[in-house]
Design a protein around this motif. Sequence first.
Motif, PDB file in Angstrom:
ATOM      1  N   TYR A   1       5.971 -11.803  10.616  1.00 46.07           N
ATOM      2  CA  TYR A   1       5.280 -10.766  12.048  1.00 46.07           C
ATOM      3  C   TYR A   1       5.530  -9.383  10.709  1.00 46.07           C
ATOM      4  N   LEU A   2       4.558  -8.577  10.964  1.00 44.70           N
ATOM      5  CA  LEU A   2       4.789  -6.892   9.741  1.00 44.70           C
ATOM      6  C   LEU A   2       3.952  -6.155  10.583  1.00 44.70           C
ATOM      7  N   ASP A   3       3.991  -5.441  10.055  1.00 41.43           N
ATOM      8  CA  ASP A   3       3.481  -3.923  11.085  1.00 41.43           C
ATOM      9  C   ASP A   3       3.285  -2.978   9.308  1.00 41.43           C
ATOM     10  N   LEU A   4       2.252  -2.817   8.966  1.00 42.00           N
ATOM     11  CA  LEU A   4       1.422  -2.619   7.632  1.00 42.00           C
ATOM     12  C   LEU A   4       2.033  -0.929   7.358  1.00 42.00           C
ATOM     13  N   LEU A   5       2.567   0.081   8.615  1.00 40.26           N
ATOM     14  CA  LEU A   5       2.371   1.264   7.967  1.00 40.26           C
ATOM     15  C   LEU A   5       4.761   1.174   7.617  1.00 40.26           C
ATOM     16  N   SER A   6       4.640  -0.294   7.353  1.00 39.34           N
ATOM     17  CA  SER A   6       6.521  -0.680   6.695  1.00 39.34           C
ATOM     18  C   SER A   6       5.764  -0.796   4.980  1.00 39.34           C
ATOM     19  N   GLN A   7       6.734  -0.337   4.376  1.00 40.13           N
ATOM     20  CA  GLN A   7       6.218  -0.331   2.997  1.00 40.13           C
ATOM     21  C   GLN A   7       6.384  -2.103   2.358  1.00 40.13           C
ATOM     22  N   PRO A   8       7.982  -2.145   3.049  1.00 38.11           N
ATOM     23  CA  PRO A   8       7.734  -4.316   2.925  1.00 38.11           C
ATOM     24  C   PRO A   8       7.054  -4.815   3.181  1.00 38.11           C
ATOM     25  N   CYS A   9       6.705  -4.398   4.451  1.00 41.38           N
ATOM     26  CA  CYS A   9       5.482  -5.940   5.014  1.00 41.38           C
ATOM     27  C   CYS A   9       3.915  -5.260   4.286  1.00 41.38           C
ATOM     28  N   ARG A  10       4.264  -4.588   3.261  1.00 38.53           N
ATOM     29  CA  ARG A  10       2.857  -4.057   2.464  1.00 38.53           C
ATOM     30  C   ARG A  10       3.207  -4.751   1.382  1.00 38.53           C
TER      31      ARG A  10
ATOM     32  N   ARG B   1      -3.110   0.119 -13.168  1.00 38.81           N
ATOM     33  CA  ARG B   1      -3.033  -1.006 -13.657  1.00 38.81           C
ATOM     34  C   ARG B   1      -2.641  -1.667 -12.202  1.00 38.81           C
ATOM     35  N   VAL B   2      -1.625  -1.021 -11.376  1.00 42.99           N
ATOM     36  CA  VAL B   2      -0.614  -2.079 -10.902  1.00 42.99           C
ATOM     37  C   VAL B   2      -2.286  -2.452  -9.371  1.00 42.99           C
ATOM     38  N   GLU B   3      -3.127  -1.680  -9.165  1.00 39.30           N
ATOM     39  CA  GLU B   3      -4.734  -1.574  -8.014  1.00 39.30           C
ATOM     40  C   GLU B   3      -5.196  -2.469  -9.108  1.00 39.30           C
ATOM     41  N   ALA B   4      -5.688  -2.453  -9.736  1.00 44.37           N
ATOM     42  CA  ALA B   4      -6.749  -3.062 -10.469  1.00 44.37           C
ATOM     43  C   ALA B   4      -6.569  -4.986 -10.719  1.00 44.37           C
ATOM     44  N   ALA B   5      -4.939  -4.921 -10.733  1.00 43.92           N
ATOM     45  CA  ALA B   5      -5.087  -6.132 -10.693  1.00 43.92           C
ATOM     46  C   ALA B   5      -4.553  -6.808  -9.845  1.00 43.92           C
ATOM     47  N   VAL B   6      -3.550  -5.684  -8.221  1.00 42.45           N
ATOM     48  CA  VAL B   6      -4.434  -6.960  -7.158  1.00 42.45           C
ATOM     49  C   VAL B   6      -5.411  -6.666  -6.496  1.00 42.45           C
ATOM     50  N   GLY B   7      -6.554  -6.238  -7.266  1.00 39.70           N
ATOM     51  CA  GLY B   7      -7.561  -5.669  -6.361  1.00 39.70           C
ATOM     52  C   GLY B   7      -7.621  -4.779  -6.166  1.00 39.70           C
ATOM     53  N   GLU B   8      -8.750  -3.986  -5.784  1.00 41.55           N
ATOM     54  CA  GLU B   8      -9.401  -2.419  -5.297  1.00 41.55           C
ATOM     55  C   GLU B   8      -8.861  -3.111  -4.060  1.00 41.55           C
ATOM     56  N   SER B   9     -10.078  -3.736  -3.535  1.00 38.22           N
ATOM     57  CA  SER B   9     -10.442  -3.937  -1.770  1.00 38.22           C
ATOM     58  C   SER B   9      -8.866  -4.576  -0.695  1.00 38.22           C
ATOM     59  N   LEU B  10      -8.502  -5.188  -1.800  1.00 36.58           N
ATOM     60  CA  LEU B  10      -6.438  -5.586  -0.677  1.00 36.58           C
ATOM     61  C   LEU B  10      -5.950  -4.434  -0.596  1.00 36.58           C
ATOM     62  N   PHE B  11      -5.884  -3.588  -2.056  1.00 35.54           N
ATOM     63  CA  PHE B  11      -5.147  -2.243  -2.103  1.00 35.54           C
ATOM     64  C   PHE B  11      -5.229  -1.771  -1.212  1.00 35.54           C
TER      65      PHE B  11
ATOM     66  N   GLU C   1      -7.119  -2.217   0.913  1.00 37.27           N
ATOM     67  CA  GLU C   1      -6.895  -2.636   2.832  1.00 37.27           C
ATOM     68  C   GLU C   1      -5.708  -2.676   3.563  1.00 37.27           C
ATOM     69  N   ALA C   2      -4.762  -3.046   2.797  1.00 36.15           N
ATOM     70  CA  ALA C   2      -3.446  -2.524   2.697  1.00 36.15           C
ATOM     71  C   ALA C   2      -2.622  -1.550   3.355  1.00 36.15           C
ATOM     72  N   HIS C   3      -3.337  -0.675   2.347  1.00 35.96           N
ATOM     73  CA  HIS C   3      -2.712   0.771   2.921  1.00 35.96           C
ATOM     74  C   HIS C   3      -3.120   1.736   3.900  1.00 35.96           C
ATOM     75  N   ALA C   4      -4.464   1.365   4.204  1.00 35.73           N
ATOM     76  CA  ALA C   4      -4.842   2.468   5.353  1.00 35.73           C
ATOM     77  C   ALA C   4      -4.265   2.584   6.387  1.00 35.73           C
ATOM     78  N   ALA C   5      -4.019   1.530   6.623  1.00 39.88           N
ATOM     79  CA  ALA C   5      -2.466   2.459   8.192  1.00 39.88           C
ATOM     80  C   ALA C   5      -1.516   3.734   8.168  1.00 39.88           C
ATOM     81  N   ILE C   6      -1.066   2.520   6.732  1.00 41.95           N
ATOM     82  CA  ILE C   6       0.181   4.250   6.094  1.00 41.95           C
ATOM     83  C   ILE C   6      -0.665   5.348   6.318  1.00 41.95           C
ATOM     84  N   MET C   7      -1.922   5.426   5.740  1.00 36.11           N
ATOM     85  CA  MET C   7      -2.620   6.500   5.071  1.00 36.11           C
ATOM     86  C   MET C   7      -3.786   7.739   5.803  1.00 36.11           C
ATOM     87  N   LYS C   8      -3.912   6.493   6.697  1.00 34.46           N
ATOM     88  CA  LYS C   8      -3.566   7.025   8.309  1.00 34.46           C
ATOM     89  C   LYS C   8      -2.636   7.679   9.338  1.00 34.46           C
TER      90      LYS C   8
END
Length: 240
Positions: free
Chosen positions: A6-15, A197-207, A209-216
């Motif tokens: 159960y998530l809302d990607l506006l939430s940091q812990p959810c991301r 380095r974190v973004e590269a380890a996670v993968g740019e696409s997933l990184f 995707e997870a932050h798209a909602a909070i950035m908007k």
Amino acid sequence: MGLELYLDLLSQPCRAVYIFAKKNGIPFEMRTVELLKGQHHSDAFAQVNPLKKVPALKDGDFTLAESVAILLYLSRKFETPDHWYPQDLQARARVDEYLAWQHTTLRTSCTRALWQKMIIPKFVGQPVPPEVLASTLTELDRCLQLLEDKFLKDQAFLAGPQISIADLVAITELMHPVSVGCQLFKSRPKLDAWRQRVEAAVGESLFQEAHAAIMKIKDLPPADADVKEKLKPLLQVFLR
């Protein structure tokens, strides 16, 4: 039924939970709980998490709240690669140390900054006293310095040479429009190199995707009267 998150990607812990589950190929059904609509206060969600907070996990008849507990549960149940939560006693202790520290320090400061600079003025329509915001930003700067000096040091990642749960929790705390908009990373090259380095380890696409909602979030319309009423108790928390 399988694992439900159960998530809302506006939430940091959810991301953090979302990235961890996706990166490790953990199968789950995502149940969206919209915080800005007050859905976490619904009777239906209270059956899953009486604390009325996200993230929450449901695994058959087992339910679990609190993001750190969820991350550790997933890492153990699905036997994720060791670097996420190392078996080595001292390496694991470094991850635990960050997770214990961040709750009342970096995460609190980041959340207060987001609410005071963006959510309260835009969604609630209430000005934030300049001295309150200045105090929050000063505390955030202090926490960022500790993040560099105490945890990151001269390492590639917070707990050593490889990415861990600590890095996911930290990066999701820092990735929102207020921190990015105020050039947080550009003014701290060590943190910016770590972020990359974190973004590269996670993968740019997933990184992304997870932050798209909070950035908007700045593009969302103001909250309606009902939601504003539900947000009122939080104003006392974030305006102190």
